[in-house]
Design a protein around this motif. Structure first.
Motif, PDB file in Angstrom:
ATOM      1  N   THR A  70       0.886  -1.241  -0.049  1.00 42.75           N
ATOM      2  CA  THR A  70      -0.146  -0.109   0.134  1.00 42.75           C
ATOM      3  C   THR A  70       0.841   1.308  -0.066  1.00 42.75           C
ATOM      4  N   ILE A  71       0.631   2.080  -0.961  1.00 43.19           N
ATOM      5  CA  ILE A  71       1.335   3.532  -1.116  1.00 43.19           C
ATOM      6  C   ILE A  71       0.559   4.490  -0.432  1.00 43.19           C
ATOM      7  N   SER A  72       1.217   5.398   0.086  1.00 46.21           N
ATOM      8  CA  SER A  72       0.302   6.615   0.913  1.00 46.21           C
ATOM      9  C   SER A  72       1.456   7.692   1.229  1.00 46.21           C
ATOM     10  N   ARG A  73       0.839   8.935   1.392  1.00 48.16           N
ATOM     11  CA  ARG A  73       1.889  10.127   1.347  1.00 48.16           C
ATOM     12  C   ARG A  73       1.185  11.060   2.681  1.00 48.16           C
ATOM     13  N   ASP A  74       2.218  11.745   3.007  1.00 47.14           N
ATOM     14  CA  ASP A  74       1.813  12.426   4.094  1.00 47.14           C
ATOM     15  C   ASP A  74       2.452  13.793   3.794  1.00 47.14           C
ATOM     16  N   ASN A  75       1.567  14.665   3.009  1.00 51.00           N
ATOM     17  CA  ASN A  75       2.465  16.053   2.501  1.00 51.00           C
ATOM     18  C   ASN A  75       2.995  16.842   3.651  1.00 51.00           C
ATOM     19  N   ALA A  76       2.415  16.638   4.735  1.00 51.91           N
ATOM     20  CA  ALA A  76       2.713  17.756   5.716  1.00 51.91           C
ATOM     21  C   ALA A  76       4.204  17.079   6.061  1.00 51.91           C
ATOM     22  N   LYS A  77       4.337  15.967   6.033  1.00 56.02           N
ATOM     23  CA  LYS A  77       5.776  15.248   6.438  1.00 56.02           C
ATOM     24  C   LYS A  77       6.644  15.452   5.463  1.00 56.02           C
ATOM     25  N   ASN A  78       6.175  15.537   4.344  1.00 53.60           N
ATOM     26  CA  ASN A  78       7.095  15.816   2.901  1.00 53.60           C
ATOM     27  C   ASN A  78       7.566  14.186   2.787  1.00 53.60           C
ATOM     28  N   THR A  79       6.738  13.243   3.110  1.00 57.69           N
ATOM     29  CA  THR A  79       7.277  11.912   2.964  1.00 57.69           C
ATOM     30  C   THR A  79       5.927  11.041   2.395  1.00 57.69           C
ATOM     31  N   VAL A  80       6.524  10.004   1.559  1.00 60.24           N
ATOM     32  CA  VAL A  80       5.781   8.898   0.926  1.00 60.24           C
ATOM     33  C   VAL A  80       6.111   7.659   1.412  1.00 60.24           C
TER      34      VAL A  80
END
Length: 125
Positions: A70-80
């Motif tokens: 499962t791919i996901s991202r947290d743009n607030a943490k600048n991390t995928v």
């Protein structure tokens, strides 16, 4: 300096789990689609999964990881992230993340502008 740094790889037994992270520095990932690729020994690099810049579109390129990765991202943490469950010996590879200067995903590795250095995943008993 624009950089992507992967982490979270390692040695795991078959059936185990790992979560890979891809952290960006020097730029924000907000406007980039991010892909995860992998390269097994003696094989060509292949796309595994991609997530659009908004996170609204996810594409899995490898059929046998569907339901496991499962791919996901947290743009607030600048991390995928790439959550990998039920790992199999054939998942052993170096895993790379890559950023594409476009909001949408594509399978071709040549369409990605920035690459991380890779993280080794080994699945073995």
């Amino acid at each position: 300096q624009l950089q992507l740094v992967e982490s979270g790889g390692g040695l795991v037994q078959p059936g185990g789990s790992l979560r890979l992270s891809c952290a960006a520095s020097g730029f924000t990932l907000d406007y980039y689609a991010i892909g995860w690729f992998r390269q097994a020994p003696g094989k060509e690099r292949e796309g595994v999964s991609c997530i659009s810049s908004s996170g609204g579109s996810i594409i899995n390129y490898v059929e046998y990881v569907m339901g496991r990765f499962t791919i996901s991202r947290d743009n607030a943490k600048n991390t995928v992230y790439l959550q990998m469950n039920s790992l199999k010996t054939e998942d052993k590879a170096v895993y790379y993340c890559a950023a594409r200067g476009d909001s949408s995903c594509t399978r071709g590795a040549m369409m990605y502008n920035y690459w991380g250095q890779g993280t080794q995943v080994t699945v073995s008993s």
